[in-house]
Design a protein around this motif. Structure first.
Motif, mmCIF file in Angstrom:
data_model
loop_
_atom_site.group_PDB
_atom_site.id
_atom_site.type_symbol
_atom_site.label_atom_id
_atom_site.label_comp_id
_atom_site.label_asym_id
_atom_site.label_seq_id
_atom_site.Cartn_x
_atom_site.Cartn_y
_atom_site.Cartn_z
ATOM 1 N N LYS A 14 0.817 -1.214 0.000
ATOM 2 C CA LYS A 14 0.000 0.000 0.000
ATOM 3 C C LYS A 14 0.856 1.272 0.000
ATOM 4 C CE LYS A 14 -3.519 2.428 2.637
ATOM 5 N NZ LYS A 14 -4.305 2.472 3.847
ATOM 6 N N ARG A 15 1.993 1.217 0.652
ATOM 7 C CA ARG A 15 2.800 2.426 0.816
ATOM 8 C C ARG A 15 3.981 2.545 -0.137
ATOM 9 N NH1 ARG A 15 2.774 3.731 7.183
ATOM 10 N NH2 ARG A 15 0.556 4.131 7.295
ATOM 11 N N ASP A 56 -0.733 7.994 -0.408
ATOM 12 C CA ASP A 56 -2.116 7.598 -0.676
ATOM 13 C C ASP A 56 -3.052 8.689 -0.179
ATOM 14 O OD1 ASP A 56 -2.319 7.270 2.100
ATOM 15 O OD2 ASP A 56 -1.949 5.129 1.983
ATOM 16 N N GLN A 57 -4.310 8.429 -0.233
ATOM 17 C CA GLN A 57 -5.296 9.430 0.160
ATOM 18 C C GLN A 57 -5.305 9.662 1.663
ATOM 19 O OE1 GLN A 57 -8.839 7.766 -1.482
ATOM 20 N NE2 GLN A 57 -8.417 8.498 -3.543
ATOM 21 N N ASP A 58 -4.798 8.695 2.430
ATOM 22 C CA ASP A 58 -4.838 8.809 3.891
ATOM 23 C C ASP A 58 -3.729 9.698 4.455
ATOM 24 O OD1 ASP A 58 -6.937 7.024 3.791
ATOM 25 O OD2 ASP A 58 -5.678 5.288 4.227
ATOM 26 N N LYS A 59 -2.594 9.785 3.739
ATOM 27 C CA LYS A 59 -1.440 10.515 4.277
ATOM 28 C C LYS A 59 -0.801 11.398 3.218
ATOM 29 C CE LYS A 59 -0.045 7.253 7.786
ATOM 30 N NZ LYS A 59 0.981 7.166 8.766
ATOM 31 N N THR A 60 -0.285 12.557 3.641
ATOM 32 C CA THR A 60 0.502 13.405 2.748
ATOM 33 C C THR A 60 1.878 12.769 2.593
ATOM 34 O OG1 THR A 60 1.456 14.736 4.520
ATOM 35 C CG2 THR A 60 -0.677 15.483 3.604
ATOM 36 N N ASP A 63 3.833 13.154 5.846
ATOM 37 C CA ASP A 63 3.357 12.252 6.894
ATOM 38 C C ASP A 63 3.814 10.820 6.636
ATOM 39 O OD1 ASP A 63 2.101 14.291 8.273
ATOM 40 O OD2 ASP A 63 0.120 13.871 7.418
ATOM 41 N N LEU A 64 3.772 10.406 5.378
ATOM 42 C CA LEU A 64 4.199 9.055 5.015
ATOM 43 C C LEU A 64 5.685 8.854 5.304
ATOM 44 C CD1 LEU A 64 3.602 6.298 3.780
ATOM 45 C CD2 LEU A 64 3.938 7.318 1.520
ATOM 46 N N SER A 67 6.263 8.719 9.054
ATOM 47 C CA SER A 67 5.761 7.458 9.595
ATOM 48 C C SER A 67 6.716 6.305 9.298
ATOM 49 C CB SER A 67 4.379 7.178 8.993
ATOM 50 O OG SER A 67 3.953 5.880 9.303
#
Length: 132
Positions: A14-15, A56-60, A63-64, A67
């Protein structure tokens, strides 16, 4: 600048996608041996895993990166965790079809260089997808 990334993807999630990276050794002064790239956190002269992060749509993007790298940095030194060698960012000034992008519209891509594990990721090592 520090690694040549091979074209074949060895893992995806996903990432992001993971590729094998070959270190590019910088020539030292005449008569001296070649040395690893100075921008690396840890000198590394063997193949590495290069993860190209995919926001993805969940994180900028920021932020990615925080993380992914934050987690690896917190657990560095543990015998069961891959080593973190470096984090890199580059800007792509062209679109996928080769056209120049508008000024100030360059896409940033983040790369994480880490230890290449001979058995792949944990899921493949234990014989299945850990999410199943």
């Amino acid at each position: 600048d520090c690694y040549k990334v091979e074209e074949k993807c060895i893992a995806a999630g996903k990432r992001g996608q993971v590729f094998i990276g070959q270190p590019v050794l910088a020539a030292g002064r005449p008569g001296m041996q070649k040395k690893p790239c100075k921008r690396l956190l840890v000198a590394c002269e063997q193949q590495v895993a290069i993860k190209i992060l995919q926001p993805d749509q969940d994180k900028t993007e920021e932020d990615l990166v925080r993380s992914e790298v934050g987690l690896l940095a917190r657990v560095q030194g543990h015998q069961n965790v891959v080593k973190l060698y470096g984090v890199f960012c580059n800007s792509e000034e062209r679109t996928s079809d080769g056209e120049d992008k508008a000024e100030g519209n360059a896409r940033r891509r983040w790369f994480i260089a880490m230890e290449l594990h001979p058995h792949g990721n944990l899921g493949s090592y234990i014989g299945g997808d850990p999410m199943d």
